[in-house]
Design a protein around this motif. Structure first.
Motif, short mmCIF file in Angstrom:
data_model
loop_
_atom_site.label_atom_id
_atom_site.label_comp_id
_atom_site.label_asym_id
_atom_site.label_seq_id
_atom_site.Cartn_x
_atom_site.Cartn_y
_atom_site.Cartn_z
N GLY A 102 -5.61 -35.50 -6.76
CA GLY A 102 -4.77 -36.68 -6.76
C GLY A 102 -4.44 -37.20 -5.38
O GLY A 102 -3.33 -37.66 -5.12
N ILE A 103 -5.41 -37.12 -4.48
CA ILE A 103 -5.19 -37.56 -3.09
C ILE A 103 -5.12 -39.08 -3.04
O ILE A 103 -5.93 -39.78 -3.65
CB ILE A 103 -6.32 -37.04 -2.19
N ARG A 104 -4.14 -39.59 -2.31
CA ARG A 104 -3.97 -41.05 -2.18
C ARG A 104 -4.97 -41.57 -1.15
O ARG A 104 -4.67 -41.68 0.03
CB ARG A 104 -2.53 -41.35 -1.78
N VAL A 105 -6.15 -41.87 -1.63
CA VAL A 105 -7.24 -42.25 -0.73
C VAL A 105 -6.95 -43.57 -0.01
O VAL A 105 -7.52 -43.83 1.06
CB VAL A 105 -8.58 -42.32 -1.49
N GLU A 106 -6.07 -44.39 -0.57
CA GLU A 106 -5.74 -45.66 0.08
C GLU A 106 -4.98 -45.45 1.39
O GLU A 106 -4.89 -46.35 2.22
CB GLU A 106 -4.93 -46.55 -0.86
N GLU A 107 -4.43 -44.25 1.60
CA GLU A 107 -3.72 -43.96 2.84
C GLU A 107 -4.67 -43.54 3.96
O GLU A 107 -4.29 -43.53 5.14
CB GLU A 107 -2.69 -42.86 2.63
N ALA A 108 -5.88 -43.16 3.61
CA ALA A 108 -6.83 -42.64 4.60
C ALA A 108 -7.27 -43.72 5.58
O ALA A 108 -7.36 -44.91 5.23
CB ALA A 108 -8.05 -42.04 3.90
N GLU A 109 -7.56 -43.29 6.77
CA GLU A 109 -7.99 -44.19 7.84
C GLU A 109 -9.29 -44.91 7.49
O GLU A 109 -9.49 -46.07 7.85
CB GLU A 109 -8.16 -43.38 9.13
#
Length: 262
Positions: free
Chosen positions: A43-50
């Motif tokens: 459930g990693i919030r991929v939208e936060e990734a650089e």
């Protein structure tokens, strides 16, 4: 019986060579195809990734990802001690005569955690905070205060898990695992940032280039897969915020208390 079996399996699997094999795979191009599955699983919030998922070359590259600039607010009050990581607090409280009490039912001594460093005396009646990073969390570690790094120490050790099971059922995991310790002097107070390795962690790495003057919120180090950070403050130098307790989820840069000079 089940608990004994799980503990035995963990003892057998928590060997450096297994971590090295796991680490090599996570750093290989073959691991790239597992990134979307890994992100969904935890459930990693991929939208936060650089970067976008397809821009990461390996699973390790994704796991050690940076966040988009400005996504975490840093409390800039000079007396604020901020969380160095996104994490769950799994232990917090006063250190009693050199003993860290009741971290998942186990006590630790500052002396063993700091590998019998001469600096142990500074923390024998201070304050401790244990911050656990799950696979879901952002895994870069940032500086909790403005100041000067006065010492760095690497302690070789085991790679036992530091999750709920490991902390509760394995013997004294925080002081047996590999650790990277950074001592930071803030005005006339000192804070120890103890980075604890875990099962399947190939390494804990400092962000380069190394320099001694640090600013609150800047990158300090990162884990290659999940682990724990223990913050130690000297006696009479730290006052926790009112709701600081086990079970609290915090973000990097969030104020967790006030640090003052002795």
């Amino acid at each position: 019986m089940t608990k004994w079996l799980l503990r035995s399996m963990t003892e057998l699997s928590s060997r450096k060579w297994i971590s090295r094999v796991t680490g090599r795979f996570a750093q290989s191009p073959a691991s790239r195809r597992f990134i979307p599955r890994f992100a969904r699983m935890y459930g990693i919030r991929v939208e936060e990734a650089e970067k976008r998922l397809e821009e990461y070359s390996t699973l390790n590259d994704f796991f050690t990802r940076r966040l988009k600039i400005g996504l975490r607010a840093i409390d800039n009050d000079p007396e604020a001690l901020v969380s160095p990581v996104d994490a769950l607090i799994t232990g917090a409280g006063e250190i009693k005569s050199g003993t860290i009490l009741n971290v998942k039912g186990q006590d630790y001594t500052v002396e063993e955690l700091l590998n019998r460093s001469p600096r142990t005396e500074n923390y024998k009646n201070g304050y401790f905070i244990v911050l656990y990073l799950s696979p879901t969390d952002y895994h870069r570690i940032h500086t909790p205060v403005d100041g000067t790094i006065v010492e760095r120490e690497h302690i070789a050790g085991k790679v036992y898990p530091v999750n709920e099971f490991g902390l509760r059922h394995m013997r004294r995991v925080l002081s047996r695992n590999e650790r990277l310790i950074t001592y930071i002097r803030h005005a006339h107070a000192e804070t120890a940032v103890v980075k604890v390795g875990a099962m399947n962690v190939s390494s804990i790495k400092y962000v380069e280039p190394l320099h001694d003057k640090v600013t609150k919120g800047e990158e300090l180090a990162y884990f290659e897969f999940g682990s724990t950070v223990v913050l130690l403050t000297e006696e009479g130098t730290f006052f926790p915020r009112g709701d600081l307790q086990t079970g609290l989820k915090v973000k990097m840069g969030e104020r967790i208390g006030t640090i003052v000079s002795r």
